[in-house]
Design an enzyme around this catalytic site. Structure first.
Site, PDB file in Angstrom:
ATOM      1  N   PRO A 150      -3.632   4.065   1.040  1.00 27.35           N
ATOM      2  CA  PRO A 150      -3.444   3.828   2.475  1.00 27.35           C
ATOM      3  C   PRO A 150      -4.452   2.821   3.002  1.00 27.35           C
ATOM      4  O   PRO A 150      -4.187   2.118   3.979  1.00 27.35           O
ATOM      5  CB  PRO A 150      -3.637   5.207   3.104  1.00 27.35           C
ATOM      6  CG  PRO A 150      -4.414   5.984   2.102  1.00 27.35           C
ATOM      7  CD  PRO A 150      -4.001   5.461   0.762  1.00 27.35           C
ATOM      8  N   GLY A 180       0.773  -1.230   0.000  1.00 24.94           N
ATOM      9  CA  GLY A 180       0.000   0.000   0.000  1.00 24.94           C
ATOM     10  C   GLY A 180       0.806   1.282   0.000  1.00 24.94           C
ATOM     11  O   GLY A 180       2.030   1.302   0.172  1.00 24.94           O
ATOM     12  N   GLU A 181       0.084   2.392  -0.175  1.00 17.62           N
ATOM     13  CA  GLU A 181       0.696   3.723  -0.230  1.00 17.62           C
ATOM     14  C   GLU A 181       1.308   4.099   1.114  1.00 17.62           C
ATOM     15  O   GLU A 181       0.724   3.858   2.176  1.00 17.62           O
ATOM     16  CB  GLU A 181      -0.363   4.770  -0.609  1.00 17.62           C
ATOM     17  CG  GLU A 181       0.212   6.168  -0.754  1.00 17.62           C
ATOM     18  CD  GLU A 181      -0.846   7.250  -0.886  1.00 17.62           C
ATOM     19  OE1 GLU A 181      -0.641   8.176  -1.690  1.00 17.62           O
ATOM     20  OE2 GLU A 181      -1.879   7.178  -0.179  1.00 17.62           O
ATOM     21  N   ALA A 182       2.506   4.703   1.053  1.00 20.13           N
ATOM     22  CA  ALA A 182       3.168   5.269   2.233  1.00 20.13           C
ATOM     23  C   ALA A 182       3.370   4.248   3.344  1.00 20.13           C
ATOM     24  O   ALA A 182       3.475   4.621   4.516  1.00 20.13           O
ATOM     25  CB  ALA A 182       2.379   6.473   2.757  1.00 20.13           C
ATOM     26  N   LYS A 204       4.516  11.140  -5.903  1.00 23.76           N
ATOM     27  CA  LYS A 204       3.112  11.519  -6.109  1.00 23.76           C
ATOM     28  C   LYS A 204       3.010  12.947  -6.631  1.00 23.76           C
ATOM     29  O   LYS A 204       3.557  13.879  -6.047  1.00 23.76           O
ATOM     30  CB  LYS A 204       2.354  11.375  -4.788  1.00 23.76           C
ATOM     31  CG  LYS A 204       0.836  11.479  -4.912  1.00 23.76           C
ATOM     32  CD  LYS A 204       0.199  11.155  -3.575  1.00 23.76           C
ATOM     33  CE  LYS A 204      -1.318  11.094  -3.673  1.00 23.76           C
ATOM     34  NZ  LYS A 204      -1.937  10.703  -2.387  1.00 23.76           N
TER      35      LYS A 204
END
Length: 316
Positions: free
Chosen positions: A194, A43-45, A135
């Site tokens: 996220p 996932g993101e971050a 991003k």
């Protein structure tokens, strides 16, 4: 490889702990490879975590000591690729012959070494960092912590018969960002989030059908119980009266928009599916967004993929 096995790794970070989170990521990479996967995405971050505190701790308060303390720790735990933070993970990818998409918070030296970027890193099955996409535009409160990126990472990669590309979170709503990947032959799109069902349920199948591509949407997971209570500035998160900050929602849609893996929520895990490139070719018969159904003589996209910098040094 006309078919590949791909894995969605829906996991929580060890929040604000880069090394521990990378170890957890490596464990899931090992697991995916041992199950025969050629690609695993996170996932993101995820490393070292999404800034859930911003909307829960008055993150917009200017020059606030508490916010500065949190951001300072976030920067300390962020990933510095130039320092070699991802080298152990690259070695795992090489040993296991598996490609990885990973969401990180990057603290790059080429922009001074202190500002943070939400980056999507592609590590090839040969263990090489093949792209780092920062991003383009952080969303809403994310702008209190993250800096806007550039087009340098808007690239695709070959994996068997597939051409894979990806975007961070709400970038997937940006038609021109998607078009830049379609134009490079993308037929397997990876979106990283996220984590929340509301983000992936509606969009994933629609974009799969738009691109006539497989669409892997990969989410993180985060609960108040995942917050380290020894971090005093984050006490409000640990004490929050909600089950999830991010409840997952990872899924895969086929090129016709149907579900291959329906959205998975409220659980950590590795979700695996086999992707057949023939499905892409079948769906491109009646629509190909950058091929026979495009009109470059009428509409054409220009993409600046130079890495942006504040200074250009000419020593000779």
């Amino acid at each position: 490889m006309q078919t590949i096995k791909a894995a969605l790794a829906q996991i929580s970070p060890v929040l604000l702990n880069r090394e521990a989170t990378l170890l957890k990521v490596a464990q899931y990479v090992h697991d995916a490879a041992d199950k025969g996967c050629q690609l695993v995405a996170f996932g993101e971050a995820l490393v070292p975590g999404y800034p859930f505190w911003l909307e829960r701790t008055d993150g917009a308060r200017f020059n606030d000591d508490k916010q500065k303390k949190i951001q300072a720790e976030y920067a300390k735990q962020a990933v510095q690729i130039e320092r070699g933070d991802l080298e152990p993970l690259c070695e795992v990818a090489k040993q296991k012959n598996i490609a990885i998409y990973l969401g990180i918070i990057e603290r790059p030296s080429d922009r001074g070494g202190h500002s943070l970027y939400c980056s999507m890193v592609y590590i090839s099955e040969k263990g090489q960092i093949a792209s780092v996409h920062r991003k383009l535009m952080p969303t809403y409160e994310e702008r209190l912590s993250w800096s806007p990126g550039d087009g340098h990472g808007l690239v695709t990669h070959s994996l068997g018969e597939f051409t894979v590309g990806g975007l961070n979170c709400w970038e997937n709503w940006m038609p021109l960002a998607r078009a830049s990947l379609y134009a490079q032959g993308e037929d397997l799109h990876v979106s990283i989030w996220p984590g929340n069902l509301k983000n992936t349920y509606d969009l994933t199948s629609v974009l799969a059908k738009e691109g006539r591509s497989y669409h892997m949407a990969v989410c993180g997971l985060m609960r108040p119980t995942d917050v380290d209570v020894t971090l005093p500035e984050l006490a409000e998160l640990a004490d929050a009266d909600e089950a999830f900050f991010a409840n997952g929602g990872s899924c895969i849609a086929n090129p016709d928009g149907s579900w291959l893996i329906e959205p998975q929520t409220e659980c950590e895990g590795l979700f695996i599916a086999e992707l057949d490139h023939a499905s892409v070719r079948r769906e491109r018969h009646n629509f190909d967004p950058s091929g026979h159904y495009s009109r470059p003589d009428v509409t054409q996209l220009t993409v600046d993929r130079r890495r942006q910098a504040t200074a250009v040094f000419k020593d000779e």
